[in-house]
Structure formats: structure tokens, C-alpha cells
Design a protein around this motif. Structure first.
Motif, PDB file in Angstrom:
ATOM      1  N   ARG A 126       3.912   5.584  -5.732  1.00 30.32           N
ATOM      2  CA  ARG A 126       3.809   5.649  -7.195  1.00 30.32           C
ATOM      3  C   ARG A 126       2.816   6.737  -7.628  1.00 30.32           C
ATOM      4  NH1 ARG A 126       2.541   0.025  -9.755  1.00 30.32           N
ATOM      5  NH2 ARG A 126       3.004   1.224 -11.641  1.00 30.32           N
ATOM      6  N   PHE A 127       1.685   6.825  -6.945  1.00 26.95           N
ATOM      7  CA  PHE A 127       0.729   7.894  -7.254  1.00 26.95           C
ATOM      8  C   PHE A 127       1.338   9.267  -6.985  1.00 26.95           C
ATOM      9  CE2 PHE A 127      -2.884   4.728  -6.358  1.00 26.95           C
ATOM     10  CZ  PHE A 127      -3.137   4.537  -7.706  1.00 26.95           C
ATOM     11  N   LEU A 128       2.070   9.396  -5.880  1.00 30.15           N
ATOM     12  CA  LEU A 128       2.696  10.670  -5.539  1.00 30.15           C
ATOM     13  C   LEU A 128       3.760  11.039  -6.569  1.00 30.15           C
ATOM     14  CD1 LEU A 128       3.138  13.075  -3.660  1.00 30.15           C
ATOM     15  CD2 LEU A 128       4.558  11.591  -2.204  1.00 30.15           C
ATOM     16  N   THR A 129       4.556  10.072  -6.974  1.00 29.39           N
ATOM     17  CA  THR A 129       5.580  10.312  -7.996  1.00 29.39           C
ATOM     18  C   THR A 129       4.952  10.797  -9.286  1.00 29.39           C
ATOM     19  OG1 THR A 129       7.019   8.610  -7.036  1.00 29.39           O
ATOM     20  CG2 THR A 129       7.435   9.239  -9.325  1.00 29.39           C
ATOM     21  N   ASP A 130       3.878  10.143  -9.715  1.00 24.48           N
ATOM     22  CA  ASP A 130       3.224  10.538 -10.963  1.00 24.48           C
ATOM     23  C   ASP A 130       2.612  11.928 -10.849  1.00 24.48           C
ATOM     24  OD1 ASP A 130       2.610   9.917 -13.641  1.00 24.48           O
ATOM     25  OD2 ASP A 130       0.576   9.332 -13.107  1.00 24.48           O
ATOM     26  N   HIS A 131       2.038  12.242  -9.687  1.00 25.38           N
ATOM     27  CA  HIS A 131       1.500  13.594  -9.474  1.00 25.38           C
ATOM     28  C   HIS A 131       2.605  14.637  -9.606  1.00 25.38           C
ATOM     29  CE1 HIS A 131      -0.907  16.835  -7.755  1.00 25.38           C
ATOM     30  NE2 HIS A 131       0.075  17.058  -6.884  1.00 25.38           N
ATOM     31  N   LEU A 132       3.753  14.387  -9.004  1.00 26.17           N
ATOM     32  CA  LEU A 132       4.864  15.343  -9.054  1.00 26.17           C
ATOM     33  C   LEU A 132       5.425  15.469 -10.468  1.00 26.17           C
ATOM     34  CD1 LEU A 132       6.713  14.328  -5.765  1.00 26.17           C
ATOM     35  CD2 LEU A 132       5.383  16.409  -6.158  1.00 26.17           C
ATOM     36  N   GLN A 133       5.305  14.410 -11.262  1.00 22.02           N
ATOM     37  CA  GLN A 133       5.831  14.435 -12.624  1.00 22.02           C
ATOM     38  C   GLN A 133       4.817  14.953 -13.644  1.00 22.02           C
ATOM     39  OE1 GLN A 133       7.073  10.323 -12.998  1.00 22.02           O
ATOM     40  NE2 GLN A 133       9.167  10.794 -12.366  1.00 22.02           N
ATOM     41  N   GLY A 134       3.637  15.335 -13.181  1.00 19.26           N
ATOM     42  CA  GLY A 134       2.646  15.910 -14.082  1.00 19.26           C
ATOM     43  C   GLY A 134       1.631  14.936 -14.625  1.00 19.26           C
ATOM     44  N   ASP A 135       1.394  13.818 -13.924  1.00 17.97           N
ATOM     45  CA  ASP A 135       0.382  12.830 -14.326  1.00 17.97           C
ATOM     46  C   ASP A 135       0.685  12.229 -15.699  1.00 17.97           C
ATOM     47  OD1 ASP A 135      -1.110  13.525 -11.962  1.00 17.97           O
ATOM     48  OD2 ASP A 135      -1.873  15.272 -13.036  1.00 17.97           O
ATOM     49  N   VAL A 136       1.829  11.582 -15.800  1.00 13.68           N
ATOM     50  CA  VAL A 136       2.275  11.056 -17.094  1.00 13.68           C
ATOM     51  C   VAL A 136       2.103   9.544 -17.220  1.00 13.68           C
ATOM     52  CG1 VAL A 136       3.915  12.921 -17.495  1.00 13.68           C
ATOM     53  CG2 VAL A 136       4.659  10.892 -16.224  1.00 13.68           C
ATOM     54  N   TYR A 137       1.805   8.831 -16.133  1.00 15.96           N
ATOM     55  CA  TYR A 137       1.727   7.369 -16.188  1.00 15.96           C
ATOM     56  C   TYR A 137       0.303   6.868 -15.974  1.00 15.96           C
ATOM     57  CZ  TYR A 137       2.759   2.449 -15.357  1.00 15.96           C
ATOM     58  OH  TYR A 137       2.767   1.077 -15.436  1.00 15.96           O
ATOM     59  N   PHE A 138      -0.275   7.161 -14.824  1.00 16.54           N
ATOM     60  CA  PHE A 138      -1.627   6.672 -14.524  1.00 16.54           C
ATOM     61  C   PHE A 138      -2.682   7.544 -15.202  1.00 16.54           C
ATOM     62  CE2 PHE A 138       0.809   5.274 -10.739  1.00 16.54           C
ATOM     63  CZ  PHE A 138       0.556   3.916 -10.807  1.00 16.54           C
ATOM     64  N   LYS A 139      -3.717   6.906 -15.706  1.00 20.01           N
ATOM     65  CA  LYS A 139      -4.825   7.664 -16.267  1.00 20.01           C
ATOM     66  C   LYS A 139      -5.560   8.387 -15.138  1.00 20.01           C
ATOM     67  CE  LYS A 139      -5.685   4.646 -20.236  1.00 20.01           C
ATOM     68  NZ  LYS A 139      -6.660   3.757 -20.926  1.00 20.01           N
TER      69      LYS A 139
ATOM     70  N   ARG B   2      -3.166  10.101  -1.209  1.00 19.70           N
ATOM     71  CA  ARG B   2      -3.632  10.345   0.166  1.00 19.70           C
ATOM     72  C   ARG B   2      -4.486   9.192   0.677  1.00 19.70           C
ATOM     73  NH1 ARG B   2      -4.776  16.542  -1.630  1.00 19.70           N
ATOM     74  NH2 ARG B   2      -2.704  17.367  -1.062  1.00 19.70           N
ATOM     75  N   ALA B   3      -5.289   8.615  -0.202  1.00 23.53           N
ATOM     76  CA  ALA B   3      -6.105   7.472   0.205  1.00 23.53           C
ATOM     77  C   ALA B   3      -5.232   6.265   0.539  1.00 23.53           C
ATOM     78  CB  ALA B   3      -7.099   7.123  -0.897  1.00 23.53           C
ATOM     79  N   GLN B   4      -4.201   6.035  -0.263  1.00 20.16           N
ATOM     80  CA  GLN B   4      -3.300   4.921   0.014  1.00 20.16           C
ATOM     81  C   GLN B   4      -2.551   5.138   1.326  1.00 20.16           C
ATOM     82  OE1 GLN B   4      -2.837   1.935  -2.144  1.00 20.16           O
ATOM     83  NE2 GLN B   4      -4.827   2.834  -2.621  1.00 20.16           N
ATOM     84  N   PHE B   5      -2.095   6.356   1.552  1.00 16.47           N
ATOM     85  CA  PHE B   5      -1.358   6.636   2.793  1.00 16.47           C
ATOM     86  C   PHE B   5      -2.285   6.555   4.012  1.00 16.47           C
ATOM     87  CE2 PHE B   5       2.309   9.260   0.717  1.00 16.47           C
ATOM     88  CZ  PHE B   5       2.795   8.093   0.163  1.00 16.47           C
ATOM     89  N   ALA B   6      -3.551   6.929   3.846  1.00 17.75           N
ATOM     90  CA  ALA B   6      -4.517   6.753   4.934  1.00 17.75           C
ATOM     91  C   ALA B   6      -4.710   5.275   5.236  1.00 17.75           C
ATOM     92  CB  ALA B   6      -5.852   7.407   4.578  1.00 17.75           C
ATOM     93  N   MET B   7      -4.668   4.450   4.193  1.00 20.43           N
ATOM     94  CA  MET B   7      -4.769   3.010   4.388  1.00 20.43           C
ATOM     95  C   MET B   7      -3.525   2.473   5.085  1.00 20.43           C
ATOM     96  SD  MET B   7      -6.720   0.406   4.043  1.00 20.43           S
ATOM     97  CE  MET B   7      -6.643  -1.375   3.944  1.00 20.43           C
ATOM     98  N   VAL B   8      -2.353   3.015   4.749  1.00 15.39           N
ATOM     99  CA  VAL B   8      -1.133   2.623   5.457  1.00 15.39           C
ATOM    100  C   VAL B   8      -1.284   2.900   6.955  1.00 15.39           C
ATOM    101  CG1 VAL B   8       1.326   3.137   5.778  1.00 15.39           C
ATOM    102  CG2 VAL B   8       0.395   2.933   3.465  1.00 15.39           C
TER     103      VAL B   8
ATOM    104  N   THR C  40       0.834  -1.196   0.000  1.00  7.45           N
ATOM    105  CA  THR C  40       0.000   0.000   0.000  1.00  7.45           C
ATOM    106  C   THR C  40       0.870   1.247   0.000  1.00  7.45           C
ATOM    107  OG1 THR C  40      -1.653  -1.243   1.268  1.00  7.45           O
ATOM    108  CG2 THR C  40      -1.939   1.142   1.135  1.00  7.45           C
ATOM    109  N   LEU C  41       1.939   1.236   0.778  1.00  3.54           N
ATOM    110  CA  LEU C  41       2.892   2.339   0.779  1.00  3.54           C
ATOM    111  C   LEU C  41       3.517   2.514  -0.596  1.00  3.54           C
ATOM    112  CD1 LEU C  41       4.629   4.468   2.303  1.00  3.54           C
ATOM    113  CD2 LEU C  41       6.198   2.586   2.886  1.00  3.54           C
ATOM    114  N   GLU C  42       3.915   1.413  -1.203  1.00  2.00           N
ATOM    115  CA  GLU C  42       4.514   1.479  -2.535  1.00  2.00           C
ATOM    116  C   GLU C  42       3.558   2.099  -3.547  1.00  2.00           C
ATOM    117  OE1 GLU C  42       4.743  -1.746  -5.843  1.00  2.00           O
ATOM    118  OE2 GLU C  42       6.361  -2.186  -4.423  1.00  2.00           O
ATOM    119  N   CYS C  43       2.305   1.680  -3.523  1.00  7.28           N
ATOM    120  CA  CYS C  43       1.333   2.212  -4.477  1.00  7.28           C
ATOM    121  C   CYS C  43       1.116   3.702  -4.247  1.00  7.28           C
ATOM    122  CB  CYS C  43       0.018   1.447  -4.358  1.00  7.28           C
ATOM    123  SG  CYS C  43      -1.183   1.858  -5.635  1.00  7.28           S
ATOM    124  N   GLY C  44       1.025   4.103  -2.982  1.00  5.41           N
ATOM    125  CA  GLY C  44       0.877   5.521  -2.686  1.00  5.41           C
ATOM    126  C   GLY C  44       2.062   6.337  -3.186  1.00  5.41           C
TER     127      GLY C  44
END
Length: 374
Positions: A316-329, A341-347, A310-314
Motif C-alpha cells: 500500500r505504501f509502495l502503491t501510494d508512492h507510485l501514484q504521487g502520495d495521494v492517500y497517506f499523509k 522499505r521498512a515494511q519489506f525489511a520487516m517481511v 506486513t507485506l500488504e501494508c508495504g
């Protein structure tokens, strides 16, 4: 639409092509269900175009899948399983004997027999479904546990190598190409504060305490077909990320996807918690099939694995946000940071319940009468 009649002619179908339609809810590969007439009987196959933009070496990917599925089938046949060909995918060869074909447009394709009287579900509807999916993933690992020969190819290098995901996040923070880091300080601090967690499993693998095994690496419920009548987990599908890894990656991703109380991109973080009843169902199913080959260190880290993935997935979402949303749709502005934030709340929810989860693991392991290595 691709020319499925042309594609079909490249495989050793031994049946007459009738029709094909898009099938399933996947977003990476193009999947078609095709009807064939085989000596007067209508049968179905799955044709799938492999997305070579994501999977850079489709030939190596298909070598992995052919080796794992052929080995699994041999194991099932040795056991005289009455549904051996329904319990594993089987790769249909091309007319040249390869596990894939390349069409006139340069696309890579594979073909599987359609597994009848079973289906996948995009959302978990019951603890029984979660238990059966976990049992099926454990069975998949068990069948491949004694796969011999050379090491499988890494179809996506460092896919669940969490230290590499942390380094990628740090690079994204330093570059800050989208100018978003200043608004994500809390999330950045949250991830960096757990750097030691990121290394925990990889360090144990490097030390030989946790073995590298054949793992699926994308253990969502919809990657298991459940029987239409009994709801039993019949067959694990979507094997593109099958490669060397840790069983903890597979179990951890089951925890990440199956146990949250809300959806992945929930905005109201107060609603996010972990369903311990669902976690118990995962444990029951997984240990039923996997208890015979797990070692003590793997068992002892099952609860932690949910936090790690869950931490890893969060991250990855944070990385993509910082890079301008280039990977995840994304479906809206800020979608990736909401997911993060949802993943980190789950952590946090897992951390708050980790002691109880670890007690549940030991209780379930005792009930399964696990015999593990030291």
C-alpha cells in the motif's frame, strides 16, 4: 469547532450539556469528550463526527457497530459480567431512535458513554500491554463469533483483500503517473515475487477452510483501552472497520504493529527485526481469549499472518508512492517509499524467523489446550 450543543440536542442524552473539548489522537474522525450534568452528577460522553469522505455510507457503518456492540453487551450480561457496560462500547440512540444523527451541516455523528479509569496508548511500552491488547482483541472476536442475521456491511470494500492490493500495485506500476517506478525496481520485484503469499488466506476463505468472521481490521494497541490500575485490556474501540474478515487479518496486524524493533518509517533498514518476546506476548494474550473458537487452519496460519499483513501494508505504501502520495499523509519527500522499505525489511525479518514463530504458535496452542476443528 463544531456546535456540540446542537449535536447533543439530537441525541437522547437525558442530561444537560456543559462543555466539550477535542479528544484523542485520531486523524480520520473528529472526536470530542463532552461533560454533562445528570441530576447533579457530572458524567462524560464521547461525541464523534464520522468522516464520510473515508466512510462513504455512515448509516451502514453505524448499523454494523450497533449490531456488534448490542450483541456483545447481551453476551456479557448473559455471563453476569460485573462490568458489562465497561467491556464494550454502547451506542447512545438519537431522539429518533437511530444509532447516529445528522447535524444541520450534513455531518454524521455518534455518541458513546465515556469509559472511565482506562486509557489507550499510542506506543507499546511493555510486553504486558501487548499481551493485554491481544487478549482484548481475541475477546472482541469471541463475543461477536455467534452474531446472527445478515452479513455485516463492508465499510471499506476489499480492505484486507491482499490480491486486490496487489492488483492495485500492478496498476500503479503500469500507469507510473509520477514517474517513480524506475527508482523502485527492487521494491516492485520484492512485492511481485510474493504474489502467491497474497492469495494464500483469501484462497483458504474461498475454499471454506478458513471461516469468514466478524473482525476489527485495525488492531493497533491504541484501539484497546487498558485499565489504569491493572493494565488489563478493558474495551476495544474504533469500530469503523468492523466487518466480515478473517481473524488472521486482526492477529497479523497486531504482529505488524507490535513486534518491530523500530518505528514504521525507519530509514536504517539494518535496525529492523522482529521481537520474538513481543510475538510470544501477543500469542499468550490472543490464545487466552480466542482459543475456544479458532479452527486448526486459523491456528496454523497465525505466524504467517504477520508476514501477510506486513507485506500488504508495504504494498500500500509502495502503491501510494507510485501514484504521487495521494492517500497517506507524508512528512517529507520519499516518506512513503521509506515506509515501504521498512515494511519489506520487516517481511524479511519474519521470513527469517518464520519457522521458529510457527513452533512458538504450536507450543502456545498446546499450552492453551485449544480444541479446534479439523
Amino acid at each position: 469547532m463544531h456546535d456540540l450543543r446542537h449535536v447533543a440536542a439530537l441525541f437522547d442524552m437525558r442530561a444537560d450539556f456543559v462543555d466539550a473539548q477535542p479528544y484523542g489522537s485520531g486523524h480520520i474522525n473528529d472526536t470530542y469528550c463532552a461533560w454533562y450534568d445528570q441530576a447533579g452528577v457530572r458524567i462524560r460522553y464521547i461525541h464523534q463526527r464520522i468522516n464520510h469522505n473515508i466512510f462513504k455510507d455512515p448509516a451502514a457503518l453505524m448499523e454494523n457497530i450497533e449490531r456488534v456492540t448490542a450483541h456483545s453487551l447481551a453476551r456479557l450480561l448473559d455471563q453476569n459480567h460485573p462490568e458489562a457496560y465497561r467491556r464494550t462500547l454502547t451506542v447512545l440512540p438519537s431522539v429518533e431512535g437511530k444509532p447516529y444523527v445528522v447535524d444541520r451541516d450534513g455531518n454524521f455523528w455518534r455518541t458513546y458513554p465515556f469509559i472511565e479509569r482506562a486509557r489507550g496508548y499510542d506506543e507499546i511500552r511493555s510486553n504486558l500491554q501487548a499481551e493485554q491488547a491481544a487478549r482484548a482483541f481475541g475477546e472482541f472476536q469471541k463475543l461477536a463469533a455467534d452474531l446472527g442475521g445478515k452479513r455485516l456491511h463492508e465499510t471499506i470494500p476489499n480492505f484486507h483483500h491482499t490480491p486486490s492490493r496487489l492488483l492495485a500495485l500492478q496498476d500503479a506500476i503500469d500507469a507510473d503517473i509520477a514517474g517513480r517506478a524506475r527508482n523502485c525496481k527492487a521494491e516492485i520485484e520484492f512485492a511481485l515475487a510474493r504474489a502467491s503469499d497474497c492469495r494464500r488466506v483469501t484462497d483458504l476463505i474461498s475454499a471454506g477452510v478458513i471461516p469468514e468472521r466478524v473482525t476489527h481490521n485495525d488492531t493497533k494497541l491504541n484501539n484497546v483501552l487498558l485499565d489504569d490500575v491493572s493494565s488489563e485490556g478493558i474495551c476495544v474501540i474504533d469500530l469503523d472497520t468492523t466487518m466480515p474478515g478473517s481473524v488472521l487479518y486482526d492477529f497479523g496486524d497486531m504482529v505488524r504493529t507490535a513486534t518491530p524493533t523500530t518505528r514504521e518509517d525507519e530509514i536504517d533498514l539494518s535496525l529492523i527485526s522482529i521481537r520474538l518476546d513481543r510475538f510470544a506476548a501477543l500469542l499468550r494474550g490472543y490464545l487466552e481469549s480466542a482459543s475456544c473458537f479458532l479452527n486448526r487452519a486459523e491456528v496454523d496460519h497465525l505466524a504467517f499472518s504477520g508476514k501477510l499483513l506486513t507485506l500488504e501494508c508495504g504494498m500500500r505504501f509502495l502503491t501510494d508512492h507510485l501514484q504521487g502520495d495521494v492517500y497517506f499523509k507524508t512528512k517529507r519527500p520519499g516518506h512513503n517509499i521509506d515506509r515501504c522499505r521498512a515494511q519489506f525489511a520487516m517481511v524479511k525479518a519474519i521470513e527469517e524467523n518464520l519457522e521458529q514463530m510457527e513452533e512458538m504458535v504450536q507450543a502456545a496452542a498446546g499450552g492453551a489446550k485449544i480444541v479446534v476443528a479439523a
